[in-house]
Design a protein around this motif. Structure first.
Motif, PDB file in Angstrom:
ATOM      1  N   ILE A 125      31.355 -46.753  73.851  1.00  0.00           N
ATOM      2  CA  ILE A 125      31.516 -48.204  73.865  1.00  0.00           C
ATOM      3  C   ILE A 125      31.297 -48.645  75.301  1.00  0.00           C
ATOM      4  O   ILE A 125      32.037 -48.230  76.199  1.00  0.00           O
ATOM      5  CB  ILE A 125      32.910 -48.621  73.366  1.00  0.00           C
ATOM      6  N   SER A 126      30.274 -49.457  75.534  1.00  0.00           N
ATOM      7  CA  SER A 126      29.875 -49.777  76.908  1.00  0.00           C
ATOM      8  C   SER A 126      30.806 -50.768  77.598  1.00  0.00           C
ATOM      9  O   SER A 126      30.840 -50.842  78.828  1.00  0.00           O
ATOM     10  CB  SER A 126      28.446 -50.313  76.925  1.00  0.00           C
ATOM     11  N   ASP A 127      31.566 -51.549  76.833  1.00  0.00           N
ATOM     12  CA  ASP A 127      32.455 -52.583  77.370  1.00  0.00           C
ATOM     13  C   ASP A 127      33.894 -52.078  77.303  1.00  0.00           C
ATOM     14  O   ASP A 127      34.400 -51.769  76.222  1.00  0.00           O
ATOM     15  CB  ASP A 127      32.293 -53.853  76.543  1.00  0.00           C
ATOM     16  N   PRO A 128      34.599 -52.005  78.438  1.00  0.00           N
ATOM     17  CA  PRO A 128      35.973 -51.485  78.413  1.00  0.00           C
ATOM     18  C   PRO A 128      36.953 -52.341  77.625  1.00  0.00           C
ATOM     19  O   PRO A 128      38.032 -51.870  77.272  1.00  0.00           O
ATOM     20  CB  PRO A 128      36.362 -51.438  79.903  1.00  0.00           C
ATOM     21  N   GLN A 129      36.593 -53.590  77.333  1.00  0.00           N
ATOM     22  CA  GLN A 129      37.486 -54.456  76.564  1.00  0.00           C
ATOM     23  C   GLN A 129      37.120 -54.520  75.075  1.00  0.00           C
ATOM     24  O   GLN A 129      37.750 -55.252  74.318  1.00  0.00           O
ATOM     25  CB  GLN A 129      37.479 -55.866  77.158  1.00  0.00           C
ATOM     26  N   ALA A 130      36.115 -53.767  74.682  1.00  0.00           N
ATOM     27  CA  ALA A 130      35.688 -53.745  73.280  1.00  0.00           C
ATOM     28  C   ALA A 130      36.340 -52.564  72.557  1.00  0.00           C
ATOM     29  O   ALA A 130      36.762 -51.593  73.175  1.00  0.00           O
ATOM     30  CB  ALA A 130      34.171 -53.634  73.192  1.00  0.00           C
ATOM     31  N   SER A 131      36.405 -52.660  71.241  1.00  0.00           N
ATOM     32  CA  SER A 131      36.965 -51.563  70.451  1.00  0.00           C
ATOM     33  C   SER A 131      36.447 -51.606  69.024  1.00  0.00           C
ATOM     34  O   SER A 131      36.034 -52.656  68.524  1.00  0.00           O
ATOM     35  CB  SER A 131      38.497 -51.596  70.462  1.00  0.00           C
ATOM     36  N   ILE A 132      36.493 -50.446  68.391  1.00  0.00           N
ATOM     37  CA  ILE A 132      36.033 -50.296  67.014  1.00  0.00           C
ATOM     38  C   ILE A 132      37.210 -50.497  66.064  1.00  0.00           C
ATOM     39  O   ILE A 132      38.316 -50.032  66.320  1.00  0.00           O
ATOM     40  CB  ILE A 132      35.429 -48.897  66.805  1.00  0.00           C
ATOM     41  N   ASP A 133      36.955 -51.158  64.950  1.00  0.00           N
ATOM     42  CA  ASP A 133      37.924 -51.262  63.853  1.00  0.00           C
ATOM     43  C   ASP A 133      37.136 -51.113  62.548  1.00  0.00           C
ATOM     44  O   ASP A 133      36.231 -51.893  62.278  1.00  0.00           O
ATOM     45  CB  ASP A 133      38.644 -52.619  63.883  1.00  0.00           C
ATOM     46  N   VAL A 134      37.485 -50.098  61.755  1.00  0.00           N
ATOM     47  CA  VAL A 134      36.717 -49.818  60.536  1.00  0.00           C
ATOM     48  C   VAL A 134      37.541 -50.098  59.285  1.00  0.00           C
ATOM     49  O   VAL A 134      37.285 -49.540  58.221  1.00  0.00           O
ATOM     50  CB  VAL A 134      36.189 -48.370  60.531  1.00  0.00           C
ATOM     51  N   GLY A 135      38.500 -51.007  59.394  1.00  0.00           N
ATOM     52  CA  GLY A 135      39.360 -51.316  58.261  1.00  0.00           C
ATOM     53  C   GLY A 135      38.622 -51.886  57.067  1.00  0.00           C
ATOM     54  O   GLY A 135      39.089 -51.782  55.933  1.00  0.00           O
ATOM     55  N   ALA A 136      37.438 -52.476  57.293  1.00  0.00           N
ATOM     56  CA  ALA A 136      36.668 -53.069  56.197  1.00  0.00           C
ATOM     57  C   ALA A 136      35.713 -52.079  55.556  1.00  0.00           C
ATOM     58  O   ALA A 136      34.988 -52.447  54.626  1.00  0.00           O
ATOM     59  CB  ALA A 136      35.881 -54.277  56.704  1.00  0.00           C
ATOM     60  N   LEU A 137      35.716 -50.833  56.023  1.00  0.00           N
ATOM     61  CA  LEU A 137      34.725 -49.876  55.539  1.00  0.00           C
ATOM     62  C   LEU A 137      35.262 -48.457  55.392  1.00  0.00           C
ATOM     63  O   LEU A 137      34.853 -47.735  54.477  1.00  0.00           O
ATOM     64  CB  LEU A 137      33.522 -49.865  56.502  1.00  0.00           C
ATOM     65  N   GLY A 138      36.154 -48.050  56.263  1.00  0.00           N
ATOM     66  CA  GLY A 138      36.546 -46.641  56.340  1.00  0.00           C
ATOM     67  C   GLY A 138      37.118 -46.071  55.057  1.00  0.00           C
ATOM     68  O   GLY A 138      36.753 -44.961  54.630  1.00  0.00           O
TER      69      GLY A 138
END
Length: 351
Positions: A180-193
């Motif tokens: 993740i190139s942006d330190p303030q970004a994050s992944i959330d896969v609650g809609a798919l995982g």
């Protein structure tokens, strides 16, 4: 032992009759074998066998399903790390830093998530983590102390939304790394995982020719084939406007997935207003088109994705999207209780 069997039978009947989320296979005259698991995806997962497998074979197959769900639960967990693996929590923690070596299964999943982003016009975006975390924290705080419940401000949501571009997710398929190139970004896969993991478990059962099995992973229904007599299962769709838990419709389903998203699943209340967990990327607030939305399609991952994406679109725009994708049936239920459904879903309605 008899008491334990009686309790299990009661639990199975309750689960079949009263859905944890929006859709649930109804009980019939055939008593299924069943197992439940309580540690995956912050929900309860069930494996049911209507095929007539021996107890030993059912134990083996359900144990394999459990192992698959556990593996993906650990890979997709954004709140906890586990010894010996780099998961999404690891990737999020190292946002802005070096690429993170991950399991090939995670590479395949995140690549698929990027494809779905394009396919849904950005409605299914696993990089919404910075926004969704704010809502998650507010919901958790409200649960811990309702008197302190608050709604996120427009300013904090707008600031978080600056860190949600899908291009921030860098996937190196040759070296099996994610960054993740942006330190303030994050992944959330609650809609798919959850749906993706369910489909991988279904893949195993299909490979075993375990037709007549039904998976219920937190309300994500995946039906493997049909019953031995060739018939399907009567599956009830919860009426979101009925607190008694009655069904809005019953469908006859086989060899497919059924996933429902609704305003009643996870929410908190501030000044008498309910704020549910399905966040519209355009408003950054809970989507307000429908009370619930059900997707029927063969792939549980796609059904999971679309139940969220379509929830955040008008019915007209949603219809255009599923027409483009193909093989998808949808039930839209509005806050006033009115319903709209595709022609293919109408053909599935039963008593």
């Amino acid at each position: 032992m008899n008491r334990i069997k009686s309790v299990l039978a009661l639990c199975l009947a309750l689960v079949l009759a009263h859905p944890l989320a929006g859709c649930s296979v109804k009980p019939d005259k055939t008593e299924p074998k069943g197992k439940s698991y309580f540690t995956y995806f912050d929900t309860v997962s069930y494996v049911f066998d209507y095929s007539g497998d021996s107890a030993e074979r059912f134990d083996d197959r359900s144990a394999e399903v459990s192992g698959i769900l556990e593996e993906y639960h650990k890979l997709f967990d954004i709140y906890h790390e586990y010894s010996g693996i780099n998961n999404l929590c690891t990737v999020n923690k190292q946002a802005g830093g070096d690429p993170v070596p991950v399991d090939e299964k995670l590479i395949t999943f995140l690549s698929y998530a990027k494809e779905l982003y394009t396919q849904t016009g950005g409605e299914m975006n696993v990089m919404m983590g910075s926004v969704l975390r704010i809502w998650h924290d507010c919901r958790t705080a409200a649960s811990d102390d309702p008197s302190a419940a608050r709604v996120p401000s427009d300013q904090e949501l707008s600031e978080a939304a600056k860190h949600t571009d899908i291009s921030l997710l860098e996937i190196d398929t040759e070296n099996n790394t994610v960054r993740i190139s942006d330190p303030q970004a994050s992944i959330d896969v609650g809609a798919l995982g959850k749906g993706y993991a369910t489909e991988r478990a279904a893949d195993y059962l299909f490979a075993q020719e375990a037709y007549g099995y039904v998976l219920n992973v937190g309300g994500n229904i995946r039906i493997i084939g049909a019953k031995p007599d060739g018939s399907g299962w009567v599956t009830g769709i919860k009426d979101p406007n009925d607190s008694a838990g009655n069904f809005a419709l019953s469908l006859l389903l086989s060899d497919t997935a059924c996933v429902t998203s609704g305003v009643y699943e996870r929410f908190f209340t501030v000044n008498g207003v309910r704020y549910h967990h399905i966040i519209d990327k355009d408003t950054l607030f809970p989507a307000d088109y429908f009370s619930s939305l059900t997707v029927i399609t063969e792939d549980s991952a796609l059904a999971d994705c679309l139940s969220t994406a379509l929830f955040c679109m008008s019915q007209e725009d949603g219809q255009k999207l599923i027409d483009k994708i193909g093989g998808v049936e949808v039930l839209w239920i509005y806050p006033d209780g009115s319903m709209v459904y595709t022609d293919g879903l109408a053909a599935l309605i039963t008593d």
